[in-house]
Design a protein around this motif. Structure first.
Motif, PDB file in Angstrom:
ATOM      1  N   ASP A   1      69.151  17.386  86.882  1.00 26.10           N
ATOM      2  CA  ASP A   1      68.228  16.366  87.372  1.00 26.10           C
ATOM      3  C   ASP A   1      67.442  15.752  86.226  1.00 26.10           C
ATOM      4  O   ASP A   1      66.546  14.943  86.431  1.00 26.10           O
ATOM      5  CB  ASP A   1      67.279  16.938  88.429  1.00 26.10           C
TER       6      ASP A   1
ATOM      7  N   GLN B   1      75.325  12.401  95.894  1.00 27.08           N
ATOM      8  CA  GLN B   1      75.905  12.553  94.559  1.00 27.08           C
ATOM      9  C   GLN B   1      76.524  13.936  94.406  1.00 27.08           C
ATOM     10  O   GLN B   1      77.635  14.092  93.874  1.00 27.08           O
ATOM     11  CB  GLN B   1      74.828  12.363  93.483  1.00 27.08           C
TER      12      GLN B   1
ATOM     13  N   VAL C   1      70.646  13.631  88.438  1.00 26.81           N
ATOM     14  CA  VAL C   1      71.151  13.800  89.804  1.00 26.81           C
ATOM     15  C   VAL C   1      69.988  14.209  90.701  1.00 26.81           C
ATOM     16  O   VAL C   1      69.397  15.267  90.532  1.00 26.81           O
ATOM     17  CB  VAL C   1      72.267  14.862  89.846  1.00 26.81           C
TER      18      VAL C   1
ATOM     19  N   TYR D   1      76.777  15.057  84.468  1.00 26.92           N
ATOM     20  CA  TYR D   1      76.133  14.151  85.421  1.00 26.92           C
ATOM     21  C   TYR D   1      74.618  14.309  85.253  1.00 26.92           C
ATOM     22  O   TYR D   1      74.059  15.360  85.571  1.00 26.92           O
ATOM     23  CB  TYR D   1      76.557  14.474  86.854  1.00 26.92           C
TER      24      TYR D   1
ATOM     25  N   ILE E   1      75.700  19.540  85.979  1.00 29.59           N
ATOM     26  CA  ILE E   1      74.825  18.756  86.861  1.00 29.59           C
ATOM     27  C   ILE E   1      73.390  19.012  86.433  1.00 29.59           C
ATOM     28  O   ILE E   1      72.971  20.158  86.272  1.00 29.59           O
ATOM     29  CB  ILE E   1      74.993  19.163  88.343  1.00 29.59           C
TER      30      ILE E   1
END
Length: 288
Positions: free
Chosen positions: A15, A50, A45, A42, A13
């Motif tokens: 950002d 999410q 994010v 991902y 994960i």
């Protein structure tokens, strides 16, 4: 199925792009070559919904979650989800941010995507350097239109070192030698003339530079017109006349000037032009 043969999933994960976590994870996996692991990444994010959906999935298969998130609120939420749903999770960046913040006595920006911006700038400089080296001394003029800066001048007016210096600032540079008696390349007339920057030098300084070069090459007795006093003066006068005929080419005298000084003058002019274009566009938008 044996624990060693079971295929495991690692969820990343981020950002930002997730490249940092991916690179670190793959480096770690080199220490576990017998394990069969695949990664799901991902990116970008920024939303709690999410994160909830990702952890719902991770909880079903007992996946490992690795995350690089710079905002403390989102990191805390990820930690909560990991504890709530009994999912193993590893924060790769939070502890480091805290340590640096304590050391600097300053809070981090907590702005996602900054590393990606730095990488983009790096790759831009690399691309500019490759372009510049491939267009040194008038080579590959078929792609002259792709240049940001075109340097023209007679031999030994610092065209190549200036090109290399400018390309380190992300500018694609072409340098073209001017040779008295030879017609200018046709491509030079076809490009935006504002890209062209002329370099000149005082004759006495040029003679000194050329004679020093010949001495280093051991060719003093075979210099011909290259460092001849009268010929050098004639060559400089010819080049300066050419520059005066092409009034859109700004002329920079490199005599006794540091490379950085000439480069700064060129970049200042480029930035000034960009600002003028921006102001003109804003005026046009306001008029509309």
């Amino acid at each position: 199925m044996s624990p060693l043969t079971k295929r495991l999933k690692v969820i990343i994960i981020s950002d930002g792009t997730g490249e940092t976590a991916t690179a670190m994870s793959r480096a770690i996996m080199t220490q576990f070559p017998e394990r069969d692991v695949y990664f799901t990444r991902y990116k970008n994010v920024r939303d709690k919904d999410q994160i909830i959906a990702i952890f719902d999935e991770a909880a079903i298969h007992h996946d490992l979650v690795i995350y690089t998130v710079v905002t403390s609120e989102l990191r805390d939420f990820i930690g909560e989800q990991a504890r709530l749903k009994h999912v193993r999770a590893l924060d790769l960046i939070g502890p480091a941010l805290t340590a640096f913040a304590n050391y600097f006595e300053q809070e981090p920006k907590a702005q996602p995507g900054l590393l990606h911006a730095v990488n983009d700038e790096y790759y831009k400089r690399v691309e500019a350097m490759e372009f510049t080296l491939n267009h040194d001394d008038g080579r590959n003029l078929n792609s002259l239109h792709l240049a940001d800066v075109i340097l023209v001048g007679v031999s030994r007016t610092s065209k190549t070192p200036l090109s290399v210096y400018l390309c380190q600032h992300g500018l694609k540079v072409v340098n073209i030698p001017l040779i008295q008696g030879q017609i200018l390349p046709e491509e030079l007339h076809q490009v935006d003339q504002r890209k062209i920057f002329a370099l000149t030098i005082d004759p006495e300084a040029l003679m000194g530079i050329r004679r020093n070069r010949l001495t280093r090459l051991g060719a003093e007795s075979h210099n011909g017109d290259y460092a001849d006093h009268a010929k050098v003066i004639e060559e400089i006068e010819w080049a300066n006349t050419l520059f005066s005929e092409n009034k859109r080419w700004p002329v920079f005298n490199v005599t006794d000037k540091a490379l950085e000084e000439t480069a700064a003058d060129i970049m200042k002019l480029i930035n000034m032009r960009k600002n003028n274009i921006f102001k003109q566009q804003r005026r046009e938008q306001q008029e509309d």
